[in-house]
Design a protein around this motif. Sequence first.
Motif, short mmCIF file in Angstrom:
data_model
loop_
_atom_site.label_atom_id
_atom_site.label_comp_id
_atom_site.label_asym_id
_atom_site.label_seq_id
_atom_site.Cartn_x
_atom_site.Cartn_y
_atom_site.Cartn_z
N THR A 1 0.82 -1.21 0.00
CA THR A 1 0.00 0.00 0.00
C THR A 1 0.85 1.26 0.00
N LYS A 2 1.96 1.25 0.73
CA LYS A 2 2.83 2.41 0.80
C LYS A 2 3.40 2.76 -0.57
N HIS A 3 3.89 1.74 -1.29
CA HIS A 3 4.43 1.97 -2.63
C HIS A 3 3.35 2.49 -3.58
N ARG A 4 2.13 1.94 -3.43
CA ARG A 4 1.05 2.36 -4.31
C ARG A 4 0.69 3.83 -4.09
N LYS A 5 0.71 4.26 -2.82
CA LYS A 5 0.42 5.66 -2.52
C LYS A 5 1.48 6.59 -3.10
N VAL A 6 2.73 6.17 -3.00
CA VAL A 6 3.83 6.98 -3.56
C VAL A 6 3.68 7.12 -5.07
N ILE A 7 3.38 6.00 -5.72
CA ILE A 7 3.21 6.02 -7.18
C ILE A 7 2.01 6.87 -7.57
N LEU A 8 0.93 6.80 -6.78
CA LEU A 8 -0.26 7.61 -7.05
C LEU A 8 0.05 9.09 -6.95
N VAL A 9 0.80 9.48 -5.92
CA VAL A 9 1.19 10.88 -5.77
C VAL A 9 2.06 11.34 -6.94
N ILE A 10 3.01 10.48 -7.34
CA ILE A 10 3.88 10.82 -8.48
C ILE A 10 3.05 10.98 -9.75
N THR A 11 2.08 10.08 -9.95
CA THR A 11 1.23 10.14 -11.14
C THR A 11 0.41 11.42 -11.16
N LEU A 12 -0.19 11.77 -10.01
CA LEU A 12 -1.00 12.99 -9.94
C LEU A 12 -0.16 14.23 -10.18
N CYS A 13 1.02 14.28 -9.58
CA CYS A 13 1.91 15.45 -9.77
C CYS A 13 2.34 15.57 -11.23
N TYR A 14 2.66 14.43 -11.84
CA TYR A 14 3.10 14.47 -13.23
C TYR A 14 1.94 14.86 -14.15
N THR A 15 0.74 14.41 -13.82
CA THR A 15 -0.44 14.78 -14.61
C THR A 15 -0.69 16.28 -14.54
N VAL A 16 -0.55 16.85 -13.35
CA VAL A 16 -0.71 18.30 -13.19
C VAL A 16 0.33 19.03 -14.03
N LEU A 17 1.56 18.53 -14.05
CA LEU A 17 2.62 19.15 -14.84
C LEU A 17 2.28 19.12 -16.33
N ILE A 18 1.77 17.98 -16.80
CA ILE A 18 1.38 17.86 -18.20
C ILE A 18 0.24 18.82 -18.52
N PHE A 19 -0.74 18.92 -17.61
CA PHE A 19 -1.85 19.85 -17.81
C PHE A 19 -1.34 21.29 -17.92
N TYR A 20 -0.35 21.62 -17.10
CA TYR A 20 0.22 22.97 -17.14
C TYR A 20 0.81 23.26 -18.52
N PHE A 21 1.59 22.32 -19.05
CA PHE A 21 2.21 22.54 -20.36
C PHE A 21 1.17 22.55 -21.48
N MET A 22 0.09 21.80 -21.32
CA MET A 22 -0.92 21.74 -22.37
C MET A 22 -1.82 22.97 -22.40
N PHE A 23 -2.05 23.58 -21.21
CA PHE A 23 -3.04 24.66 -21.16
C PHE A 23 -2.50 26.03 -20.74
N LEU A 24 -1.38 26.07 -20.04
CA LEU A 24 -0.92 27.36 -19.51
C LEU A 24 0.47 27.77 -19.96
N ALA A 25 1.34 26.82 -20.26
CA ALA A 25 2.72 27.15 -20.61
C ALA A 25 2.80 27.87 -21.95
N PHE A 26 3.97 28.44 -22.22
CA PHE A 26 4.26 29.13 -23.48
C PHE A 26 3.34 30.34 -23.70
N GLY A 27 2.86 30.94 -22.61
CA GLY A 27 2.05 32.15 -22.72
C GLY A 27 0.70 31.93 -23.39
#
Length: 311
Positions: free
Chosen positions: A3-29
């Motif tokens: 369960t501990k490893h799964r939670k860590v991977i879930l947090v990493i996935t969510l953070c990376y998804t937010v980063l991708i959303f940023y580049f898709m919708f907000l980055a580059f002005g």
Amino acid sequence: MNTKHRKVILVITLCYTVLIFYFMFLAFGRAEMVDQVTGYSFLFLPDEFFRLPGLSNLLHPTLMDVWALGNIVAFIPFGILIPLLYRTGFFRYMILFIMCILVLETVQALTLLGSFDMNDVIQNSVGAAVGFGAFRLGFRTKRVWRNIAATCISAIVLMIGIWGSFGIVDNAFTKEQGTFVALNDLKNSGIHSSAGTKRDSFQIGEQNVEPQYNAYSTEGQQTVTYTYTLGKKELYLYLNFGIPNQEEAYGSLSVSADGQEYLSMSAEDPSDEPEMSSIYLQGANELTITLEGNARIWDVGFREMKYNWNW
């Protein structure tokens, strides 16, 4: 996986998804440029999605090189993280991923924060597929760090394979200019068959002109029209234009194809340098060149666009 490893991977996935959303919708002005966008942009037909930067391009990469490569690499982690969290087969995973990308691309277009680009959909999906393949090849033991190392190596190997495959496909379906064909080698449906064959040298300004392939003039008339049949080819037309010294500074040139004018030039100063022009013609059938006054054109010809397998 505990369960501990799964939670860590879930947090990493969510953070990376937010980063991708940023580049898709907000980055580059993107947000700042919304007011400048006049309408929705939907590009449904993929174009050059197999084009990735070559080894020489990586030394001096352009923005488009980085963009094309990044569109694939950026989505590789999803192919690793999602299967770690949820048991899924390749086809089910890819169908869900493509549906999500289609929705995100549509939102980009509707919010004017980007465009719906089928090239991006394909490249992003390729990256996700590479990640899934790397996961399947890498996670085969219970040793976490060994699995991570094996997955990274697998991702690099698969990416190199994709890179090479894309290069082969792109080379096979990329058109390049063929050999130069002089215009007087075509069948002339106007004037007479010897048009353009005279190649007497003359001078324009301080430059001595010696035509290599052909030379056209009004042949002592006020206006002359030359007509050629191109056969609906995709090609680049090349020509040189000018008025020889010691002749009245009066003349003009008009080039049209299938009734549409592509070039119109005139010259009034006999000391000007010769002018060189190239015209892109796609699927044109009848080429019409009209000369007036003392204007001359020379070394007129074309290079047809061909696939490598058509040479």
